[in-house]
Design a protein around this motif. Structure first.
Motif, PDB file in Angstrom:
ATOM      1  N   ASP A 143       0.808  -1.212   0.000  1.00 12.57           N
ATOM      2  CA  ASP A 143       0.000   0.000   0.000  1.00 12.57           C
ATOM      3  C   ASP A 143       0.846   1.270   0.000  1.00 12.57           C
ATOM      4  OD1 ASP A 143       0.924  -0.605   2.487  1.00 12.57           O
ATOM      5  OD2 ASP A 143      -0.918  -0.103   3.550  1.00 12.57           O
ATOM      6  N   LYS A 144       2.148   1.163   0.334  1.00  7.26           N
ATOM      7  CA  LYS A 144       3.019   2.341   0.389  1.00  7.26           C
ATOM      8  C   LYS A 144       4.272   2.218  -0.469  1.00  7.26           C
ATOM      9  CE  LYS A 144       1.680   3.346   5.120  1.00  7.26           C
ATOM     10  NZ  LYS A 144       2.117   3.422   6.504  1.00  7.26           N
ATOM     11  N   ASP A 145       4.669   1.011  -0.811  1.00 13.53           N
ATOM     12  CA  ASP A 145       5.938   0.779  -1.497  1.00 13.53           C
ATOM     13  C   ASP A 145       5.722   0.192  -2.889  1.00 13.53           C
ATOM     14  OD1 ASP A 145       7.472   1.519   0.779  1.00 13.53           O
ATOM     15  OD2 ASP A 145       7.096  -0.457   1.635  1.00 13.53           O
ATOM     16  N   LEU A 146       6.634   0.529  -3.779  1.00 19.78           N
ATOM     17  CA  LEU A 146       6.687  -0.066  -5.108  1.00 19.78           C
ATOM     18  C   LEU A 146       8.126  -0.484  -5.358  1.00 19.78           C
ATOM     19  CD1 LEU A 146       5.440  -0.752  -7.881  1.00 19.78           C
ATOM     20  CD2 LEU A 146       5.908   1.591  -8.567  1.00 19.78           C
ATOM     21  N   LEU A 147       8.337  -1.790  -5.468  1.00 21.46           N
ATOM     22  CA  LEU A 147       9.674  -2.334  -5.725  1.00 21.46           C
ATOM     23  C   LEU A 147       9.730  -2.809  -7.172  1.00 21.46           C
ATOM     24  CD1 LEU A 147      10.144  -4.475  -2.505  1.00 21.46           C
ATOM     25  CD2 LEU A 147      10.724  -2.112  -2.867  1.00 21.46           C
ATOM     26  N   MET A 190      17.809  -9.264  -7.006  1.00 17.18           N
ATOM     27  CA  MET A 190      16.566  -8.560  -6.669  1.00 17.18           C
ATOM     28  C   MET A 190      15.447  -8.982  -7.618  1.00 17.18           C
ATOM     29  SD  MET A 190      17.467  -7.023  -4.120  1.00 17.18           S
ATOM     30  CE  MET A 190      19.091  -7.569  -3.698  1.00 17.18           C
ATOM     31  N   TYR A 191      15.808  -9.161  -8.879  1.00 23.91           N
ATOM     32  CA  TYR A 191      14.819  -9.604  -9.862  1.00 23.91           C
ATOM     33  C   TYR A 191      14.240 -10.955  -9.454  1.00 23.91           C
ATOM     34  CZ  TYR A 191      12.649 -10.783 -14.303  1.00 23.91           C
ATOM     35  OH  TYR A 191      11.743 -11.146 -15.271  1.00 23.91           O
ATOM     36  N   PHE A 192      15.101 -11.890  -9.093  1.00 25.82           N
ATOM     37  CA  PHE A 192      14.635 -13.213  -8.730  1.00 25.82           C
ATOM     38  C   PHE A 192      13.869 -13.205  -7.409  1.00 25.82           C
ATOM     39  CE2 PHE A 192      18.163 -14.539 -11.620  1.00 25.82           C
ATOM     40  CZ  PHE A 192      17.324 -15.038 -12.610  1.00 25.82           C
ATOM     41  N   GLU A 193      14.263 -12.340  -6.483  1.00 26.29           N
ATOM     42  CA  GLU A 193      13.513 -12.214  -5.224  1.00 26.29           C
ATOM     43  C   GLU A 193      12.098 -11.712  -5.494  1.00 26.29           C
ATOM     44  OE1 GLU A 193      14.272 -12.927  -1.983  1.00 26.29           O
ATOM     45  OE2 GLU A 193      16.158 -13.818  -2.622  1.00 26.29           O
ATOM     46  N   LEU A 194      11.974 -10.752  -6.393  1.00 34.17           N
ATOM     47  CA  LEU A 194      10.650 -10.239  -6.729  1.00 34.17           C
ATOM     48  C   LEU A 194       9.831 -11.262  -7.514  1.00 34.17           C
ATOM     49  CD1 LEU A 194      11.279  -6.480  -7.584  1.00 34.17           C
ATOM     50  CD2 LEU A 194      10.282  -7.464  -5.522  1.00 34.17           C
ATOM     51  N   VAL A 195      10.491 -12.068  -8.323  1.00 31.77           N
ATOM     52  CA  VAL A 195       9.776 -13.142  -9.038  1.00 31.77           C
ATOM     53  C   VAL A 195       9.195 -14.129  -8.034  1.00 31.77           C
ATOM     54  CG1 VAL A 195      10.090 -15.141 -10.542  1.00 31.77           C
ATOM     55  CG2 VAL A 195      11.034 -12.945 -11.207  1.00 31.77           C
ATOM     56  N   LYS A 196       9.983 -14.524  -7.038  1.00 25.48           N
ATOM     57  CA  LYS A 196       9.482 -15.455  -6.013  1.00 25.48           C
ATOM     58  C   LYS A 196       8.317 -14.849  -5.241  1.00 25.48           C
ATOM     59  CE  LYS A 196      13.586 -16.442  -4.144  1.00 25.48           C
ATOM     60  NZ  LYS A 196      14.564 -17.043  -3.221  1.00 25.48           N
ATOM     61  N   LEU A 197       8.451 -13.583  -4.901  1.00 22.50           N
ATOM     62  CA  LEU A 197       7.394 -12.903  -4.162  1.00 22.50           C
ATOM     63  C   LEU A 197       6.126 -12.795  -5.008  1.00 22.50           C
ATOM     64  CD1 LEU A 197       6.705 -11.468  -1.525  1.00 22.50           C
ATOM     65  CD2 LEU A 197       7.619  -9.381  -2.515  1.00 22.50           C
ATOM     66  N   ASP A 198       6.286 -12.503  -6.289  1.00 24.58           N
ATOM     67  CA  ASP A 198       5.136 -12.407  -7.183  1.00 24.58           C
ATOM     68  C   ASP A 198       4.437 -13.754  -7.349  1.00 24.58           C
ATOM     69  OD1 ASP A 198       3.508 -10.809  -9.048  1.00 24.58           O
ATOM     70  OD2 ASP A 198       4.340 -12.163 -10.563  1.00 24.58           O
TER      71      ASP A 198
END
Length: 153
Positions: free
Chosen positions: A72-76, A117-125
């Motif tokens: 709600d506050k952050d965009l990574l 960071m890309y792969f961390e965001l892929v896992k989170l997504d």
């Protein structure tokens, strides 16, 4: 003698088939999501801001892939830059960061071209797509990723 061998082979074949069928039909968990937290979310967490940002960033010539996640506050945002544009990596990151800050002034924005960071965001997504994450867990994961991103800068 020849027929006894056939009978024994057929018997062994039947016993093996029964053994395989019962072995594959063992105890299956009644709850396949037993490893999930009890704080499952009934509705998915909106990723509309991240999706819009991804659509806008991928239009850039030097970007090959984009992954974005928002709370709600952050965009990574994590980007992959085309091979020949890697020499201008920091400049591209700053440009995308400033563009996103103009588009989403209410969000704290972090942009990284680091593959980790890309792969961390892929896992989170992926977790978000499976709807297995609460807003608390999402914020905890994004806080961890933000600290990693700031460390890389």
């Amino acid at each position: 003698m020849f027929s006894k061998i056939k009978i024994v082979k057929a018997g062994l074949l039947i016993i093996m088939a029964i053994g395989l069928c019962t072995g594959c039909n063992g105890n299956h968990d009644q709850h396949p999501n037993k490893d999930l937290n009890n704080s499952q979310v009934s509705k998915p967490i909106s990723q509309s801001v991240a999706n819009q940002a991804t659509e806008n960033i991928i239009l850039e010539d030097e970007i090959s892939k984009v992954m974005a996640v928002n709370t709600d506050k952050d965009l990574l945002v994590a980007i992959k830059v085309k091979q020949f544009d890697r020499f201008r990596l920091k400049k591209i990151e700053k440009k995308i960061n400033s563009d996103l800050e103009k588009q989403y002034p209410d969000y704290s924005i972090l942009v990284s071209a680091d593959q980790k960071m890309y792969f961390e965001l892929v896992k989170l997504d992926e977790k978000l797509q499976k709807n297995t994450m609460s807003m608390e867990n999402l914020k905890k994961h994004t806080k961890k990723i933000k600290s990693l991103m700031k460390e890389q800068s």
